[in-house]
Design a protein around this motif. Structure first.
Motif, PDB file in Angstrom:
ATOM      1  N   THR A 122       0.834  -1.194   0.000  1.00 42.88           N
ATOM      2  CA  THR A 122       0.000   0.000   0.000  1.00 42.88           C
ATOM      3  C   THR A 122       0.869   1.245   0.000  1.00 42.88           C
ATOM      4  O   THR A 122       2.074   1.192   0.266  1.00 42.88           O
ATOM      5  CB  THR A 122      -0.910   0.029   1.237  1.00 42.88           C
ATOM      6  N   LEU A 123       0.228   2.382  -0.270  1.00 44.96           N
ATOM      7  CA  LEU A 123       0.948   3.655  -0.196  1.00 44.96           C
ATOM      8  C   LEU A 123       1.455   3.876   1.222  1.00 44.96           C
ATOM      9  O   LEU A 123       2.547   4.429   1.428  1.00 44.96           O
ATOM     10  CB  LEU A 123       0.032   4.794  -0.637  1.00 44.96           C
ATOM     11  N   GLU A 124       0.683   3.433   2.212  1.00 50.91           N
ATOM     12  CA  GLU A 124       1.120   3.541   3.606  1.00 50.91           C
ATOM     13  C   GLU A 124       2.389   2.727   3.833  1.00 50.91           C
ATOM     14  O   GLU A 124       3.324   3.181   4.507  1.00 50.91           O
ATOM     15  CB  GLU A 124       0.009   3.040   4.529  1.00 50.91           C
ATOM     16  N   ASP A 125       2.454   1.504   3.265  1.00 51.66           N
ATOM     17  CA  ASP A 125       3.665   0.692   3.373  1.00 51.66           C
ATOM     18  C   ASP A 125       4.862   1.440   2.784  1.00 51.66           C
ATOM     19  O   ASP A 125       5.942   1.492   3.381  1.00 51.66           O
ATOM     20  CB  ASP A 125       3.503  -0.630   2.622  1.00 51.66           C
ATOM     21  N   PHE A 126       4.653   1.999   1.593  1.00 51.77           N
ATOM     22  CA  PHE A 126       5.745   2.691   0.908  1.00 51.77           C
ATOM     23  C   PHE A 126       6.209   3.895   1.725  1.00 51.77           C
ATOM     24  O   PHE A 126       7.412   4.131   1.887  1.00 51.77           O
ATOM     25  CB  PHE A 126       5.286   3.124  -0.482  1.00 51.77           C
ATOM     26  N   THR A 127       5.254   4.659   2.254  1.00 50.15           N
ATOM     27  CA  THR A 127       5.603   5.839   3.045  1.00 50.15           C
ATOM     28  C   THR A 127       6.356   5.447   4.306  1.00 50.15           C
ATOM     29  O   THR A 127       7.313   6.118   4.712  1.00 50.15           O
ATOM     30  CB  THR A 127       4.331   6.622   3.417  1.00 50.15           C
ATOM     31  N   THR A 128       5.950   4.338   4.931  1.00 49.63           N
ATOM     32  CA  THR A 128       6.651   3.855   6.125  1.00 49.63           C
ATOM     33  C   THR A 128       8.095   3.530   5.805  1.00 49.63           C
ATOM     34  O   THR A 128       9.021   3.894   6.551  1.00 49.63           O
ATOM     35  CB  THR A 128       5.949   2.617   6.693  1.00 49.63           C
TER      36      THR A 128
END
Length: 213
Positions: free
Chosen positions: A68-74
């Motif tokens: 997810t975009l959240e994974d990438f941002t993390t």
């Protein structure tokens, strides 16, 4: 949130490749991009100016991997050395997951004596792995694929999820939508229609954060 610098964005792409056991060329190829798109030589112009990956290429990477975009941002905002942690997590066959004693009421694994797999990145200490058996989830997931599941990750429409019903059935589905008293789930086999469950039949739902496809 830390600033998303050029180096951090590219480091996140490197981390995603590592997370899926791929080279950056392999990650680009899986994403339908030129195999050289993420090579070190492509990260700056001939005169030394930073070259950024396009939003389209990042979107294709997320779509191809299921991240997810959240994974990438993390990954992009993690402190150096902390984004990748090769940790052992519990492993269970998907067909056995419905049996009693494997999960608590929140969908977190309980007990000891689990088989384990090592996974290079996970933010949820309760994360676990499910091994796909049989052909019921083809063509998306095949026998032997490993699904990494995060009970504590938030879920939203469009997520691939694992659902356990009050009947003890555990299944991997697509979360289509939720209403006050029902939940709509999509099958991973496109030939089958969506179906709607009463919420009181859902014991727990957890997001699939990675698959070994």
């Amino acid at each position: 949130m830390k600033r998303l610098t050029h180096d951090r964005i590219w480091s996140a792409i490197d981390a995603l490749a590592d997370r899926y056991g791929l080279s950056v060329s392999g990650l680009a190829k899986r994403s339908g991009l030129d195999p050289t798109a993420f090579n070190k030589s492509k990260r700056a112009t001939g005169d030394g100016r930073p070259r950024w990956p396009t939003t389209e290429s990042i979107a294709k990477v997320l779509d191809a991997t299921g991240a997810t975009l959240e994974d990438f941002t993390t990954l992009a905002t993690a402190e150096p050395g902390t984004a990748m942690r090769n940790v052992p997590i519990p492993l269970i066959e998907l067909t056995r997951a419905g049996a009693g004693g494997f999960f608590d009421d929140g969908g977190c694994p309980v007990g000891s004596g689990w088989e384990q797999v090592r996974f290079p990145w996970v933010d949820d200490e309760k994360a676990y792995a499910l091994e796909v058996t049989g052909d019921g989830m083809e063509p998306l997931y095949r026998a032997g694929d490993i699904l990494i599941v995060s009970p504590n990750a938030p879920t939203q429409n469009g997520d691939r999820v694992v659902v356990r019903t009050t009947d003890g059935e555990v299944m991997a589905k697509l979360l289509v939508g939720r209403a006050a008293t029902t939940i709509e789930l999509g099958t991973l086999n496109c030939d089958q229609p969506n179906f709607v469950f009463p919420l009181d039949r859902v014991e727990w739902i957890a997001r699939i954060i990675w698959a070994s496809q």
